[in-house]
Design a protein around this motif. Structure first.
Motif, short mmCIF file in Angstrom:
data_model
loop_
_atom_site.label_atom_id
_atom_site.label_comp_id
_atom_site.label_asym_id
_atom_site.label_seq_id
_atom_site.Cartn_x
_atom_site.Cartn_y
_atom_site.Cartn_z
N UNK B 580 0.90 -1.13 -0.05
CA UNK B 580 -0.21 0.37 0.08
C UNK B 580 0.96 0.91 0.29
N UNK B 581 1.82 1.13 0.72
CA UNK B 581 2.77 2.51 0.85
C UNK B 581 3.58 2.59 -0.84
N UNK B 582 3.84 1.30 -0.81
CA UNK B 582 4.58 1.95 -2.01
C UNK B 582 3.80 2.54 -3.06
N UNK B 583 2.71 1.57 -3.19
CA UNK B 583 1.76 2.23 -4.17
C UNK B 583 1.28 3.57 -3.99
N UNK B 584 1.45 4.03 -3.11
CA UNK B 584 1.44 5.40 -2.66
C UNK B 584 2.17 6.25 -3.42
N UNK B 585 3.43 5.70 -2.57
CA UNK B 585 4.57 6.68 -2.87
C UNK B 585 5.08 6.41 -4.53
N UNK B 586 5.13 4.96 -5.08
CA UNK B 586 5.15 5.02 -6.39
C UNK B 586 4.49 4.67 -7.52
N UNK B 587 3.20 4.05 -7.10
CA UNK B 587 2.82 3.88 -7.67
C UNK B 587 2.75 3.46 -9.65
N UNK B 588 2.58 5.59 -9.56
CA UNK B 588 2.22 6.65 -10.72
C UNK B 588 4.06 6.41 -11.41
N UNK B 589 5.35 5.23 -11.32
CA UNK B 589 5.71 5.48 -11.58
C UNK B 589 6.66 3.92 -12.52
N UNK B 590 5.09 3.06 -11.98
CA UNK B 590 5.05 1.84 -13.36
C UNK B 590 4.03 1.22 -13.09
N UNK B 591 3.76 1.13 -13.85
CA UNK B 591 2.08 0.16 -14.16
C UNK B 591 2.18 -0.76 -13.20
N UNK B 592 3.45 -1.59 -13.04
CA UNK B 592 3.24 -3.04 -12.50
C UNK B 592 2.49 -2.98 -10.74
N UNK B 593 2.86 -1.84 -10.01
CA UNK B 593 2.48 -1.69 -8.96
C UNK B 593 1.15 -1.72 -8.64
N UNK B 594 -0.16 -1.34 -10.10
CA UNK B 594 -1.38 -1.59 -9.92
C UNK B 594 -1.85 -2.98 -10.74
N UNK B 595 -1.10 -3.08 -11.93
CA UNK B 595 -1.27 -4.99 -12.02
C UNK B 595 -0.53 -5.69 -12.22
N UNK B 596 0.23 -6.12 -11.58
CA UNK B 596 0.79 -7.75 -10.82
C UNK B 596 1.02 -8.25 -9.64
#
Lengths: 295, 798, 188
Positions: B580-596
């Motif tokens: 969750x933290x990672x998505x919040x901080x870096x989610x916008x830099x790599x689509x895999x945060x949301x999809x993988x």
């Protein structure tokens, strides 16, 4: 409680004379159990560890003079030839750790009927060298035990050594316990053949208030062997003779029922051990005779 | 030496990945081999006093008076406590029924019951003072078996019972009764071609853990107390201790010290309350350490049991019915007796398909030593009896005993006598097949190159009782079934706290539970789970204490399942937070945060394809994620008190043994030559530890088979409270133990694992006895088998 | 009474020792060396095995006063004892810490402790469960390997027959002794 630490045998005798209630402690394998479990609170402990001569032995013509505190481990390692029965018995004592500390002198001092060395001493023939400032007594081991955990030492006496007849023939020792190591005897049996005198001697442990010899069994076997000329012929002992010997050994015992075993089992087991150890000892005797004849 | 010696963190950074399925080494191993591991008897505090317990020499007596004046007058004595000194109205404790007095009041009910306490500056001072306490006893008639317990004039052990079993038991001296009925026994019996019956007896076994009951209580400035203790369940202790002390639970701070084995014997309290009482009274730290003699009185034992069984089978070898009655001697206090009854009854049929059963199990109150939990818990006694019955049936049918068992073996889908469907693998026939397929050890292994025999390999060992004479070999088989976890509707949950942070650039997980590590290796497994779930190498195991929620008991083969499950569950939640933290901080830099599918590996967030998305250090930015969560297994149900029906157990565990023995048939001495085991473990989280558990449990079963028994006289006196006369197997009594581990996943359990600790203790005993029967042809209906039983003499215990 | 003796190479003194105390009690409660364990206090378990002037004994059965002026090695000193034996000299000699080791050092209890081969083998073989028997077994096993560098299984069983273990069923203890023996053969 006092802790007396004599540095020499003379000091030990003087200390025992001055403190007759002092309990001698050598390996501690009996005394310390009683203290740790609050079964005994002596006025004083008399430590014998600092007296070097008690851990020495001398092999003489007829006997081994075994210092009272020679640990069982040394007997197993060094006296197997001279005292084979005692060496076998020593090997059944407690654990390696206990054998490193426990001694025949301690076994005699405690005089438990379950002491492992007693049957071997009785079978081999031994005298206890009991000493006080008043002098020295040589006590035949048969007369040494007077009751359950009682012996004939005077309050001022200490055991200095045990004089054990050197083996002049095969000896065996066998003990029944309900575990394959580190076990107190349910009962035990020692046998020594004495071809020199054409006699057999025995010792029974843990099956009477004191360690005892099975004298009727010995006498029966002595005459049976003599009558059949077996000492000379080296032939096998007839099964009926071995059976009768075993029955007489069983009959010599006066065991009790306790948590370690029943009286009836002790009698039974003594018979089996008597028959087997006689067989092993006699086989060895026959083997020795044969190789002596061949030589 | 510092002012105190108390438990500390254990950290292990593993070179290998060290996750589940690997034989990672114990994190406490180094401390244990260097002598630095702090066991409960090693606790030490400046100015500490020594506590000592005065115990009853009688099995049943009225206490007329207690005079402590002479003891108190002795120099060095700080306190002498009796019942009258208890600070609150709560004077009793107990696991399920609060029937056990903290200190005896007016009456003692068993040999060795605590009567008074002394605190002094040296253990010898305390012992001497205790000897000066004058207690006037009037002996009472002794209840020592079923007949004396339910006799018309039987004294009631606990008159006026109000516990939840009081209403349904047929007599107040019966703690609990559980019948189970299923099918139509009368009709099935009529179909049977062969019927066999037998009366069996199991002696009182002791856990004989090596670390004696001990601990240190340190009074706190807030009026509370800190207790360092060896136990199986901190929170259960706490629940029983705090009310007696009159303290809120948070003021009784308990920390697990090193535990020198447990095996059920530390499930009940021993010296916990006593040490706290003395510490609070004197204002000084108090240490209590039982010696071995006292330890035999300080904990409950395995229930001795009498069991009556009848089985029937058709000519083609199918079981028709089973009837049994199991009488367990619970001794003076209830302890775990009700649950032991539940196990004994519900597992009395064994791992077999029997559709028609009539079962009754009861536990008695007597004046014998209290009995409760011990490894195998009710299932051990039943297994000895039903496996003897299986051999009798096979013999009666002229069938091979293994094939007969396989023909009747349960499997997944089998319906238990309780109506419960076995809903995970139950490879009973396969375990038997595997254990039978192992190569047999060579004959006459005692023979040496020369003519002599190596007596160490013969019955009697070093005692030189045989050189081969009278020695006969026998082979025997047995298989058993044990439940895993707490049953009968108990809310069997566990709690884990997991903290994940980056320290000095390296991610570190701290796992904090209240799980009692008693030697089983739970700490090893917790670290493995954390590594697997969080992808870290460095894991610190926080000392177990009551600053975190309950972990339940280290018993019932349940800790890897339940606390392991809690650690897994909490790690998963921590991982979710990281993501969750990672998505919040870096989610916008790599689509895999949301999809993988995202994992934590090697201190990084990676995709399931292995692509690195971020460093943990960057995700956490110095923060720590710290969660404490509870986790529970599927709920169970109580057994119906009349029919015994109910989904009472959550999981079953199976092991099979083959024993090879050599018996000196003339002297009645036994040498177990080999004891092979096959066990299904679901998933071996740590294969090395799994094998260690199986070999250890097997050896305890061997002990029960041939040597271990607390002998109690008809007057209720314990005859052999020492390691001189209560014998456990030495290394010369213990054979080679080949182990075949089967891993059939239980889909309901974390990682598919199956609780493993107890099953090997069950079948070991009957396998050894079956082998002795095979060697001797004797019936042998009682364990331990004594030499007298093999040579035809009676044994009364003296 | 006053007691002076050498423990793990260091002179130690204790005062006000009760004459009935065992060496075990003195080690555990007066010397801060609780490694030797108090499992039975009757010589029936071996958990308190120490070397007394080199000989393995049950410390619970040695009266404290009997240790006067003598040398005791406990499990706490076993690693040093083994190193001195192997190197024939002082423990610190010839066993310096490499720079790499120093960099890896962490202040955590038990980590990177210098272990004797038998200690290492017990960990590696899974011979430790609750660990209460371990100290005594290590002292006994170490002494066995000192006497007999390649013992048979029956030799191992006999040498360790005075040490009870309740957890392991002994199989992994046998493995550990075999492992230590094999490693020492390899090292030669």
């Amino acid at each position: 409680m006092d802790f007396l630490r004599p540095a020499s045998w003379e000091e030990a005798l003087a200390a025992k004379a001055e403190h007759p209630t002092a309990v001698p402690i050598a390996g501690g394998t009996d005394v310390m159990v009683e203290i740790n479990f609050d079964h005994r609170r002596p006025d004083a402990l008399l430590d014998l560890n600092r007296i070097g001569e008690l851990r020495e032995w001398e092999v003489g013509e007829e006997t081994v003079r075994l210092g009272a505190c020679v640990p069982y481990t040394r007997i197993i390692e060094s006296l197997r030839a001279e005292l084979p029965g005692l060496a076998l018995a020593a090997h059944t004592v407690g654990s390696p750790q206990i054998r490193n500390r426990g001694s025949v002198g301690g076994n005699l001092g405690a005089a438990s009927p379950a002491g492992d060395s007693h049957p071997a001493l009785l079978a081999a023939g031994a005298e206890v060298e009991a000493v006080s400032v008043r002098g020295t007594r040589m006590i035949p081991v048969e007369e040494f035990y007077t009751g359950v955990k009682r012996n004939c030492l005077e309050p001022d006496e200490l055991i200095r050594a045990v004089h054990i007849k050197k083996a002049d023939g095969p000896q065996q020792f066998s003990k029944v316990g309900t575990r394959n190591a580190m076990v107190i005897a349910v009962c035990a049996f020692g046998i020594a053949l004495h071809p020199g005198t054409r006699t057999v001697r025995t010792g029974i442990g843990s099956a009477a208030p004191t360690p005892i010899r099975a004298t009727a069994a010995e006498e029966f076997l002595n005459s049976a062997l003599a009558e059949a000329g077996l000492w000379d012929s080296g032939q096998i002992i007839p099964p009926a003779v071995a059976r009768q010997f075993a029955e007489l050994v069983s009959g010599a015992a006066n065991p009790i029922d306790d948590v370690r075993g029943s009286a009836a089992y002790r009698r039974h087991a003594l018979g089996v051990m008597a028959r087997r150890t006689l067989g092993w000892a006699w086989e060895e005797y026959r083997g020795n005779e044969r190789s002596a004849r061949c030589a | 030496m510092g002012a105190t010696r108390t438990p500390s963190n254990i950290t292990q950074g593993s070179k290998a990945k060290g996750g589940i399925g690997e034989s990672t080494l114990r994190p406490d191993g180094t401390l244990k081999v260097t002598g630095e591991f702090a066991y409960s008897s090693d606790m030490w505090h400046e100015d500490m006093l020594w506590g000592f317990t005065l115990r009853s020499p009688h099995a049943h007596a009225e206490i007329k008076s207690i005079d402590t004046s002479q003891a108190l007058a002795q120099a060095g004595v700080y306190a002498v406590l009796t019942y009258d000194d208890l600070p609150t109205e709560v004077k009793n404790y107990g696991l399920e029924i609060q029937d056990t007095p903290v200190l005896a009041h007016g009456r003692v009910r068993h040999h060795g019951e605590p009567v008074a306490l002394v605190a002094a500056d040296h253990p010898e001072t305390a012992r001497r003072a205790a000897a000066k306490i004058k207690v006037e006893y009037v002996p009472l008639p002794v209840v020592h078996d079923e007949a004396t317990a339910i006799a018309e004039d039987a004294p009631l052990l606990h008159p006026g019972r109000t516990d939840h079993h009081a209403g349904h038991v047929p007599h107040p001296n019966i703690v609990h009764r559980q019948p189970i009925h299923r099918g139509d026994v009368a009709a099935a019996r009529a179909r049977a071609d062969v019927i066999v019956s037998g009366e069996y007896e199991v002696g009182m076994q002791d856990q004989a853990f090596l670390g004696p009951e001990s601990g240190l209580a340190v009074p706190g400035e807030d009026g509370g107390v800190d207790l360092y203790i060896a136990t199986q369940w901190l929170h259960s202790d706490l629940r029983q201790i705090a009310p007696v002390l009159g303290l809120p639970p948070e003021k009784v701070r308990m920390t697990l010290s090193g535990v020198g084995g447990a095996f059920g014997g530390r499930e009940d309290l021993s010296m916990q309350i006593h040490a706290c009482l003395l510490a609070l009274r004197t204002g000084k730290p108090v240490k209590i350490v039982y010696n071995r003699f006292e330890s035999f009185f300080g904990h409950v034992h395995r229930h001795p049991a009498k069991l009556w069984y009848e089985h029937g089978a058709t000519r083609d070898g199918k079981l028709t019915h089973m009837k049994c009655r199991i009488v367990l001697d619970g001794g003076a206090y209830a302890s775990a007796s009700p649950a032991v009854v539940g196990n004994a009854s519900s597992l009395s049929v064994g791992p077999y398909v029997v559709d028609n059963v009539e079962i009754e199990a009861i536990a008695l109150y007597t004046n014998n030593p209290p009995c409760g939990a011990m490894r195998g818990f009710g299932a051990v006694q039943a297994c000895f009896a039903y496996e003897a019955q299986m051999d009798k049936l096979a013999a009666g049918l002229g069938m091979d005993p293994v094939e007969f068992r396989q023909l009747n073996a349960m499997s997944q889908g089998t319906v238990m006598p309780t109506g419960q469907v076995v809903d995970s693998p139950a490879p009973v026939a396969e375990l038997l097949r595997r254990v039978k397929a192992m190569p047999l050890p060579p004959q006459k292994q005692w023979e040496t190159a020369g003519q002599s025999a190596d007596v160490r390999a013969l019955p009697g060992g070093l005692s030189n009782t045989t050189h081969g004479e009278g020695v006969v070999r026998g082979v025997g088989y047995a298989v058993g079934i044990k439940n895993v976890g707490f049953s009968e509707g108990f809310d069997d949950y566990s709690t884990a706290r997991v903290r994940l942070e980056v320290v000095g650039g390296e991610p570190v997980a701290v796992v904090h539970t209240a799980m009692a590590e008693v030697g089983q290796g739970g700490v090893t497994v917790h670290a493995q789970i954390a590594r697997t779930e969080l992808g870290v190498t460095q894991v610190t195991i926080h000392p177990a204490d009551t600053q975190v929620g309950s972990a339940g008991s280290t018993s019932a083969s349940r800790q890897t399942y339940v606390t392991g499950g809690a650690v897994k569950h909490t790690c998963e939640a921590v991982r979710e937070k990281v993501l969750e933290l990672g998505r919040a901080r870096f989610g916008s830099y790599h689509p895999a945060w949301a999809t993988a599918e995202l994992l934590l590996e090697g201190g990084k967030v990676v995709t399931d394809g292995g692509e690195v998305l971020a460093d943990l250090a960057d995700v956490l930015e110095g923060e720590a994620i710290d969660l404490e969560l509870e986790w529970r297994h599927r709920p169970t149900e109580p057994f119906d008190l009349r029919t015994g029906q109910g989904n009472g157990h959550v999981q079953y565990s199976f092991a099979a043994h083959r024993a090879v023995v050599e018996v000196d048939t003339e002297l009645g001495l036994v040498k177990v030559v080999e004891l092979a085991c096959a066990q299904d473990v679901g998933k071996a989280l740590n294969p090395l530890s799994v094998v260690g558990q199986i070999q250890g449990g097997t050896t305890q079963g061997l002990g029960l088979a041939v040597m271990e028994e607390i002998v109690v006289s008809p007057e209720g006196k314990v005859r052999n409270p020492s390691f001189t006369d209560y014998l456990i197997p030495t290394i010369l009594d213990t054979p080679t133990i080949p182990v075949d581990v089967l891993e059939l996943a239980d889909e309901h359990a974390p990682y598919g694992l199956r609780g493993i600790g107890e099953a090997p203790t069950l079948s070991s005993t009957p396998a050894v006895v079956a082998a002795i029967r095979a060697a001797t042809g004797l019936a042998l209906n009682r364990v331990p088998v004594r030499p007298e039983h093999l040579t035809g003499q009676q044994y009364s215990g003296g | 009474m006053r007691l002076t003796f050498t423990v793990n190479g260091r002179k130690q003194q204790a005062d006000d020792v009760w004459e009935g105390e065992s060496l075990l009690y003195v080690l555990r409660e007066r010397m801060g060396l609780p490694g030797s364990k108090n499992a039975c206090e009757q010589g029936e378990c071996g958990s308190c095995t120490v070397r007394l002037d080199g000989v393995p004994v049950c410390a619970c059965l040695v009266a404290a006063g009997q240790a006067q002026d003598r040398e005791v090695v406990t499990v706490e000193g076993l690693a040093d004892f083994a190193r001195q034996r192997d190197h024939g000299g002082c423990a610190a000699e010839g066993h310096g810490i490499s720079l790499d080791d120093a960099k890896r050092w962490r202040s955590k209890p038990g980590e990177n402790a210098q272990l004797s081969p038998i200690q290492r083998a017990f960990i590696d073989a899974g011979a430790v469960q609750c660990g209460f028997c371990t100290p005594g077994l290590l002292v006994a096993a170490d002494e066995l390997l000192e006497r007999n560098s390649s013992p048979s299984d029956e030799d191992i069983r006999e040498a360790l027959s005075g040490n009870l273990c309740r957890c392991t069923g002994y199989e992994k203890i046998l493995d550990a002794v075999r492992l230590a023996a094999a490693r020492s053969e390899e090292a030669v």
